[in-house]
Design a protein around this motif. Structure first.
Motif, PDB file in Angstrom:
ATOM      1  N   ARG A  70       0.851  -1.186   0.000  1.00 56.96           N
ATOM      2  CA  ARG A  70       0.000   0.000   0.000  1.00 56.96           C
ATOM      3  C   ARG A  70       0.887   1.236   0.000  1.00 56.96           C
ATOM      4  NH1 ARG A  70      -4.637  -1.627   4.540  1.00 56.96           N
ATOM      5  NH2 ARG A  70      -5.191  -3.648   3.618  1.00 56.96           N
ATOM      6  N   ILE A  71       0.262   2.392  -0.279  1.00 55.34           N
ATOM      7  CA  ILE A  71       1.037   3.634  -0.415  1.00 55.34           C
ATOM      8  C   ILE A  71       0.492   4.675   0.557  1.00 55.34           C
ATOM      9  CG2 ILE A  71       1.783   5.451  -1.994  1.00 55.34           C
ATOM     10  CD1 ILE A  71       1.378   3.494  -4.293  1.00 55.34           C
ATOM     11  N   PHE A  72       1.407   5.320   1.250  1.00 52.87           N
ATOM     12  CA  PHE A  72       1.090   6.360   2.230  1.00 52.87           C
ATOM     13  C   PHE A  72       1.773   7.650   1.790  1.00 52.87           C
ATOM     14  CE2 PHE A  72       2.270   8.376   6.418  1.00 52.87           C
ATOM     15  CZ  PHE A  72       0.982   8.757   6.772  1.00 52.87           C
ATOM     16  N   LEU A  73       1.002   8.762   1.682  1.00 55.10           N
ATOM     17  CA  LEU A  73       1.524  10.041   1.203  1.00 55.10           C
ATOM     18  C   LEU A  73       1.587  11.065   2.336  1.00 55.10           C
ATOM     19  CD1 LEU A  73      -0.414  10.483  -2.188  1.00 55.10           C
ATOM     20  CD2 LEU A  73       1.827   9.416  -1.803  1.00 55.10           C
ATOM     21  N   GLN A  74       2.664  11.848   2.338  1.00 61.39           N
ATOM     22  CA  GLN A  74       2.817  12.960   3.265  1.00 61.39           C
ATOM     23  C   GLN A  74       3.194  14.204   2.462  1.00 61.39           C
ATOM     24  OE1 GLN A  74       5.651  10.365   5.572  1.00 61.39           O
ATOM     25  NE2 GLN A  74       4.755  11.446   7.315  1.00 61.39           N
ATOM     26  N   PRO A 119      -3.261  17.286   5.458  1.00 64.38           N
ATOM     27  CA  PRO A 119      -3.072  16.062   6.252  1.00 64.38           C
ATOM     28  C   PRO A 119      -2.524  14.920   5.396  1.00 64.38           C
ATOM     29  CG  PRO A 119      -5.233  17.036   6.650  1.00 64.38           C
ATOM     30  CD  PRO A 119      -4.653  17.763   5.488  1.00 64.38           C
ATOM     31  N   ASP A 120      -1.906  13.953   6.069  1.00 62.05           N
ATOM     32  CA  ASP A 120      -1.383  12.777   5.370  1.00 62.05           C
ATOM     33  C   ASP A 120      -2.518  12.019   4.688  1.00 62.05           C
ATOM     34  OD1 ASP A 120       1.040  13.506   6.462  1.00 62.05           O
ATOM     35  OD2 ASP A 120       0.877  12.121   8.159  1.00 62.05           O
ATOM     36  N   PHE A 121      -2.171  11.329   3.621  1.00 63.23           N
ATOM     37  CA  PHE A 121      -3.166  10.600   2.840  1.00 63.23           C
ATOM     38  C   PHE A 121      -2.750   9.136   2.736  1.00 63.23           C
ATOM     39  CE2 PHE A 121      -4.698   8.873  -1.214  1.00 63.23           C
ATOM     40  CZ  PHE A 121      -6.064   9.104  -1.104  1.00 63.23           C
ATOM     41  N   ASP A 122      -3.595   8.230   3.232  1.00 67.57           N
ATOM     42  CA  ASP A 122      -3.354   6.793   3.139  1.00 67.57           C
ATOM     43  C   ASP A 122      -4.234   6.230   2.038  1.00 67.57           C
ATOM     44  OD1 ASP A 122      -2.847   4.123   3.479  1.00 67.57           O
ATOM     45  OD2 ASP A 122      -2.993   4.161   5.661  1.00 67.57           O
ATOM     46  N   ALA A 123      -3.621   5.743   0.976  1.00 65.69           N
ATOM     47  CA  ALA A 123      -4.386   5.262  -0.172  1.00 65.69           C
ATOM     48  C   ALA A 123      -5.071   3.926   0.110  1.00 65.69           C
ATOM     49  CB  ALA A 123      -3.476   5.113  -1.387  1.00 65.69           C
ATOM     50  N   HIS A 124      -4.554   3.130   1.053  1.00 58.73           N
ATOM     51  CA  HIS A 124      -5.083   1.783   1.314  1.00 58.73           C
ATOM     52  C   HIS A 124      -5.156   0.985   0.022  1.00 58.73           C
ATOM     53  CE1 HIS A 124      -6.089   2.742   5.467  1.00 58.73           C
ATOM     54  NE2 HIS A 124      -6.672   3.851   5.037  1.00 58.73           N
ATOM     55  N   ASN A 125      -4.222   1.200  -0.859  1.00 59.15           N
ATOM     56  CA  ASN A 125      -4.258   0.621  -2.193  1.00 59.15           C
ATOM     57  C   ASN A 125      -2.840   0.577  -2.730  1.00 59.15           C
ATOM     58  OD1 ASN A 125      -4.787   0.218  -5.108  1.00 59.15           O
ATOM     59  ND2 ASN A 125      -6.911   0.710  -4.578  1.00 59.15           N
ATOM     60  N   GLY A 182       4.031   8.952  10.122  1.00 54.69           N
ATOM     61  CA  GLY A 182       3.087  10.046  10.291  1.00 54.69           C
ATOM     62  C   GLY A 182       2.923  10.474  11.738  1.00 54.69           C
ATOM     63  N   ASP A 183       3.366   9.635  12.688  1.00 53.26           N
ATOM     64  CA  ASP A 183       3.321  10.002  14.106  1.00 53.26           C
ATOM     65  C   ASP A 183       4.720   9.997  14.729  1.00 53.26           C
ATOM     66  OD1 ASP A 183       3.919   7.329  14.135  1.00 53.26           O
ATOM     67  OD2 ASP A 183       2.106   6.692  15.190  1.00 53.26           O
TER      68      ASP A 183
END
Length: 283
Positions: A70-74, A119-125, A182-183
């Protein structure tokens, strides 16, 4: 042997100082070139940037991670305004999990990004698509960090599980000075002992690698020495039929005929003379 030592030392350095695989992507390239899919299956993290962007930009980029990831964006550094002096964003950046072509117009299901923070964006994909469009008087810049992860809840985790999210990131991303969770838990709270715990384990790993290299070289030396000694040893021949001793040969007696009869010695000279008919002299 010196070559083996050098190869082992270099191999140890490679595994000891391994770092996360990164790939930085210039979003501006996809404003002028067709095709918008970028394969990031071989990377753990990287940066997507458009710095600076100009007027009349029209870009669409889809990041594609490996299957199961999965991909996590900041949004680490963005400035999306539009016309100078306007507080509202006339330039537009839209983000959505999934793969979408360049001709699809974003609707309310897309997340709109503007201003100087988001805010950070979690694609869950394993796919995430970003679409950006600037207008006549547009100006600004975009820098977005992406992190590739998998679900610790469903797939387990052999790296580091972020404290505030269901994210399992590669352990090479821990304590690298960058907040990938992200934290900031991957920088401050690793195993509730901070990054000092990780550094201690990294040193133990380095010592183990060096010890393994030394042991491997010593084993190679021993095997080479044994092979060398065996090659230098004189060859010995053995026969399946034992050789008869001198005593056995002496006591064996005259050879026997193949027909099974006894052996008769030739007649003596006197016997030949006596048995000769008269008139035939024996010379």
């Amino acid at each position: 042997m010196e070559l083996s030592w050098v190869q082992c030392f270099l191999l140890g350095l490679v595994f000891t100082y391994v770092r996360a695989a990164t790939r930085n992507i210039d979003m501006g390239y996809y404003c002028t070139h067709p095709g918008n899919r970028v394969d990031i299956s071989d990377s753990d993290t990287g940066e997507l940037f458009l710095d600076p962007y100009h007027a009349s930009e029209d870009c669409s980029v889809t990041l594609v991670a490996a299957v199961g990831k999965r991909i996590f964006l900041q949004f680490t550094d963005i400035s999306i305004r539009g016309i100078s002096g306007h507080r509202d964003c006339t330039d537009e950046l839209f983000v959505k999990g999934g793969s979408y072509g360049g001709g699809i117009r974003p609707d309310s299901s897309w997340e709109r990004v503007c201003g100087i923070s988001h805010p950070d964006f979690d694609a869950h994909n394993r796919h995430v698509t970003l679409k950006f469009k600037s207008y006549l008087h547009g100006y600004g810049h975009i820098r977005i960090r992406y992190t590739v992860y998998h679900s610790a809840h469903y797939d387990g985790c052999d790296g580091y599980t972020c404290l505030g999210r269901d994210m399992c990131i590669d352990d090479s991303l821990m304590c690298d000075g960058v907040d990938h969770c992200g934290d900031n838990s991957d920088e401050e709270h690793y195993s509730v002992g901070g990054c000092g715990v990780l550094h201690h384990r990294q040193w133990l790993k380095k010592i183990g690698i060096i010890a393994g290299c030394v042991g491997g070289v010593l084993l190679l030396i021993v095997v080479t020495y044994i092979c060398y000694r065996r090659k230098r040893s004189p060859a010995t021949t053995t026969s399946d039929v034992p050789m008869a001793t001198v005593a056995q040969t002496t006591n064996r007696g005259p050879p026997q005929g193949t027909g099974g009869g006894s052996y008769s010695p030739p007649p003596s000279y006197d016997e030949v003379v006596k048995s000769s008919p008269p008139g035939n002299a024996v010379v």
